[in-house]
Write a protein that holds these residues in place. Structure first.
Motif, mmCIF file in Angstrom:
data_model
loop_
_atom_site.group_PDB
_atom_site.id
_atom_site.type_symbol
_atom_site.label_atom_id
_atom_site.label_comp_id
_atom_site.label_asym_id
_atom_site.label_seq_id
_atom_site.Cartn_x
_atom_site.Cartn_y
_atom_site.Cartn_z
ATOM 1 N N GLU A 46 0.825 -1.205 0.000
ATOM 2 C CA GLU A 46 0.000 0.000 0.000
ATOM 3 C C GLU A 46 0.861 1.258 0.000
ATOM 4 O O GLU A 46 1.842 1.351 0.729
ATOM 5 C CB GLU A 46 -0.902 -0.018 1.237
ATOM 6 N N ILE A 47 0.488 2.222 -0.818
ATOM 7 C CA ILE A 47 1.188 3.511 -0.889
ATOM 8 C C ILE A 47 0.175 4.598 -0.550
ATOM 9 O O ILE A 47 -0.853 4.721 -1.217
ATOM 10 C CB ILE A 47 1.766 3.756 -2.299
ATOM 11 N N THR A 48 0.441 5.373 0.486
ATOM 12 C CA THR A 48 -0.467 6.440 0.902
ATOM 13 C C THR A 48 0.061 7.776 0.401
ATOM 14 O O THR A 48 1.194 8.152 0.685
ATOM 15 C CB THR A 48 -0.613 6.477 2.434
ATOM 16 N N VAL A 49 -0.787 8.483 -0.341
ATOM 17 C CA VAL A 49 -0.390 9.743 -0.970
ATOM 18 C C VAL A 49 -1.263 10.871 -0.441
ATOM 19 O O VAL A 49 -2.487 10.835 -0.563
ATOM 20 C CB VAL A 49 -0.525 9.665 -2.504
ATOM 21 N N PHE A 50 -0.637 11.874 0.164
ATOM 22 C CA PHE A 50 -1.305 13.121 0.541
ATOM 23 C C PHE A 50 -1.146 14.075 -0.646
ATOM 24 O O PHE A 50 -0.015 14.415 -1.010
ATOM 25 C CB PHE A 50 -0.665 13.736 1.786
ATOM 26 N N ALA A 51 -2.266 14.518 -1.231
ATOM 27 C CA ALA A 51 -2.177 15.341 -2.437
ATOM 28 C C ALA A 51 -3.159 16.498 -2.386
ATOM 29 O O ALA A 51 -4.264 16.377 -1.849
ATOM 30 C CB ALA A 51 -2.433 14.495 -3.681
ATOM 31 N N ALA A 52 -2.755 17.618 -2.963
ATOM 32 C CA ALA A 52 -3.605 18.803 -3.042
ATOM 33 C C ALA A 52 -4.916 18.471 -3.748
ATOM 34 O O ALA A 52 -4.950 17.674 -4.691
ATOM 35 C CB ALA A 52 -2.877 19.917 -3.788
ATOM 36 N N ALA A 53 -5.999 19.110 -3.283
ATOM 37 C CA ALA A 53 -7.334 18.806 -3.802
ATOM 38 C C ALA A 53 -7.435 19.005 -5.307
ATOM 39 O O ALA A 53 -8.155 18.277 -5.990
ATOM 40 C CB ALA A 53 -8.373 19.664 -3.082
ATOM 41 N N SER A 54 -6.703 19.979 -5.840
ATOM 42 C CA SER A 54 -6.775 20.263 -7.276
ATOM 43 C C SER A 54 -6.196 19.139 -8.127
ATOM 44 O O SER A 54 -6.395 19.118 -9.347
ATOM 45 C CB SER A 54 -6.049 21.575 -7.594
ATOM 46 N N LEU A 55 -5.498 18.198 -7.508
ATOM 47 C CA LEU A 55 -4.874 17.100 -8.250
ATOM 48 C C LEU A 55 -5.765 15.867 -8.351
ATOM 49 O O LEU A 55 -5.394 14.884 -9.013
ATOM 50 C CB LEU A 55 -3.567 16.691 -7.566
ATOM 51 N N GLN A 56 -6.934 15.887 -7.733
ATOM 52 C CA GLN A 56 -7.691 14.655 -7.547
ATOM 53 C C GLN A 56 -7.951 13.894 -8.842
ATOM 54 O O GLN A 56 -7.621 12.710 -8.951
ATOM 55 C CB GLN A 56 -9.018 14.926 -6.834
ATOM 56 N N LYS A 57 -8.556 14.515 -9.824
ATOM 57 C CA LYS A 57 -8.926 13.782 -11.033
ATOM 58 C C LYS A 57 -7.694 13.281 -11.790
ATOM 59 O O LYS A 57 -7.652 12.137 -12.249
ATOM 60 C CB LYS A 57 -9.818 14.656 -11.920
ATOM 61 N N ALA A 58 -6.689 14.124 -11.900
ATOM 62 C CA ALA A 58 -5.465 13.710 -12.603
ATOM 63 C C ALA A 58 -4.764 12.584 -11.854
ATOM 64 O O ALA A 58 -4.297 11.612 -12.469
ATOM 65 C CB ALA A 58 -4.530 14.905 -12.776
ATOM 66 N N TYR A 59 -4.684 12.693 -10.537
ATOM 67 C CA TYR A 59 -3.979 11.672 -9.763
ATOM 68 C C TYR A 59 -4.731 10.350 -9.736
ATOM 69 O O TYR A 59 -4.118 9.279 -9.648
ATOM 70 C CB TYR A 59 -3.720 12.180 -8.337
ATOM 71 N N GLU A 60 -6.049 10.384 -9.800
ATOM 72 C CA GLU A 60 -6.787 9.129 -9.880
ATOM 73 C C GLU A 60 -6.484 8.414 -11.193
ATOM 74 O O GLU A 60 -6.360 7.186 -11.235
ATOM 75 C CB GLU A 60 -8.285 9.398 -9.714
ATOM 76 N N ASP A 61 -6.348 9.174 -12.268
ATOM 77 C CA ASP A 61 -5.942 8.578 -13.544
ATOM 78 C C ASP A 61 -4.506 8.067 -13.480
ATOM 79 O O ASP A 61 -4.192 6.998 -14.010
ATOM 80 C CB ASP A 61 -6.068 9.614 -14.660
ATOM 81 N N ILE A 62 -3.631 8.826 -12.857
ATOM 82 C CA ILE A 62 -2.238 8.398 -12.706
ATOM 83 C C ILE A 62 -2.174 7.117 -11.877
ATOM 84 O O ILE A 62 -1.411 6.195 -12.188
ATOM 85 C CB ILE A 62 -1.389 9.518 -12.064
ATOM 86 N N SER A 63 -2.994 7.035 -10.830
ATOM 87 C CA SER A 63 -3.032 5.837 -9.993
ATOM 88 C C SER A 63 -3.426 4.614 -10.817
ATOM 89 O O SER A 63 -2.839 3.535 -10.676
ATOM 90 C CB SER A 63 -4.022 6.025 -8.838
ATOM 91 N N THR A 64 -4.416 4.779 -11.687
ATOM 92 C CA THR A 64 -4.853 3.663 -12.523
ATOM 93 C C THR A 64 -3.709 3.174 -13.410
ATOM 94 O O THR A 64 -3.456 1.967 -13.510
ATOM 95 C CB THR A 64 -6.041 4.090 -13.402
ATOM 96 N N ALA A 65 -3.008 4.101 -14.043
ATOM 97 C CA ALA A 65 -1.891 3.727 -14.910
ATOM 98 C C ALA A 65 -0.745 3.107 -14.109
ATOM 99 O O ALA A 65 -0.109 2.146 -14.552
ATOM 100 C CB ALA A 65 -1.396 4.949 -15.685
#
Length: 320
Positions: A46-65
């Motif tokens: 498991e990798i826990t990532v604290f990320a700025a709210a503005s990154l949510q949609k992009a980071y969810e796509d990055i997580s999938t990849a």
């Protein structure tokens, strides 16, 4: 006679060795090396990532990849205002990676020894969203934001919210003082939500948030040199150090950068955020500011629609 027996015995031994080699026998060293290579190439846990709210949609796509490339790994997110993420780390919350929406909050994390060396991975600029039809008649970052009847939502600069810090810099750059905002939020997605719900008839957000906002129009504004640089770092005491490094490297990789660009983020170190696909170009400051529907300005993601990323089941979100 003894000589014949010895010669026969030697011949049998030689034939056995040749047969064993012909059957494809391999040394223990070769087998062990292959297993080691396989183990070294995979990231797990498991990798826990604290990320700025503005990154949510992009980071969810990055997580999938990322998980497609590392099927044994899982990524859990906490999307909040950058200032809250740093405070949570300082108060003992655990995470493997921190990604903020400005250098100021990351610098605080560095000064407190909460993270390792940060690296810039994206840029972003401000924009304005209004309900469809622009009922308040907002024309840009100008006195129309202070007009009677305008309910303006902004990020709170007093709480050191990154988009609030940028809004304050924009006031200084333009000479426009926002006299009485109706609400000051602690994360940019809450500003977007105020306009989408009709609680506010204008909101100052990032260009990337404007591109994915629903039921709104975007009023593009010149950046006047106000650009937020997004840094990322592994935390000082990660639970999954190998996974943390792999995720940071993936964000900085060509694939990670491609996904961020699809959502309108600019390249790291860039002067401004990249325009969204299909978005209208910003009018020069001497010309009237143009509006465009956010749904038309949204950049296509890998599936063709950026906001579909939030519905992907394999992007996991967890709040501490």
């Amino acid at each position: 006679m003894r000589m014949h027996r010895r010669a026969a015995l030697a011949a049998v031994t030689l034939l056995s060795a040749i047969s064993l080699a012909a059957c494809g026998g391999s040394s223990p060293t070769d087998s062990t090396a292959g297993a080691s290579d396989d183990a070294a190439s995979g990231i797990s846990g498991e990798i826990t990532v604290f990320a700025a709210a503005s990154l949510q949609k992009a980071y969810e796509d990055i997580s999938t990849a990322f998980k497609e490339a590392n099927p044994d790994a899982s990524v859990n997110f906490d999307f909040q205002g950058s200032q809250d993420l740093v405070s949570n780390l300082a108060e003992g919350s655990t995470a493997d990676v921190l990604a903020t929406a400005d250098a100021e909050n990351m610098d605080k994390a560095v000064s407190q020894g909460l993270v390792d060396e940060p690296r810039d991975f994206a840029t972003n600029v401000l924009s304005i969203i209004v309900p469809e039809g622009n009922p308040a008649g907002i024309t840009g970052f100008d006195e129309s934001l202070n007009a009677e009847g305008v309910t303006l939502a902004i990020c709170d600069p007093d709480a050191h919210v990154p988009c609030g810090n940028a809004t304050k810099k924009m006031e200084e750059a333009t000479g426009i003082t926002l006299s009485d905002p109706a609400s000051k939020e602690t994360k940019v997605t809450d500003v977007k939500g105020k306009v989408e719900s009709g609680e506010a008839n204008a909101g100052i957000v990032y260009a990337t948030d404007a591109a994915t906002s629903k039921g709104t129009e975007e009023i593009k504004i010149p950046d006047h040199g106000v650009v937020n640089h997004y840094p990322i770092a592994t935390t000082a005491n990660p639970s999954n150090a190998e996974g943390a490094k792999a995720f940071v490297d993936f964000v900085l990789s060509d694939k990670g950068q491609e996904i961020l660009a699809e959502y309108g983020f600019g390249a790291p170190g860039g002067a401004s955020a990249a325009p969204s696909s299909g978005a209208m170009t910003t009018a020069p400051s001497s010309m009237p500011t143009e509006t465009s529907k956010a749904s038309e300005a949204a950049s296509p993601s890998k599936t063709g629609k950026p906001d579909e990323a939030s519905n992907k089941p394999d992007a996991e979100t967890a709040t501490p």
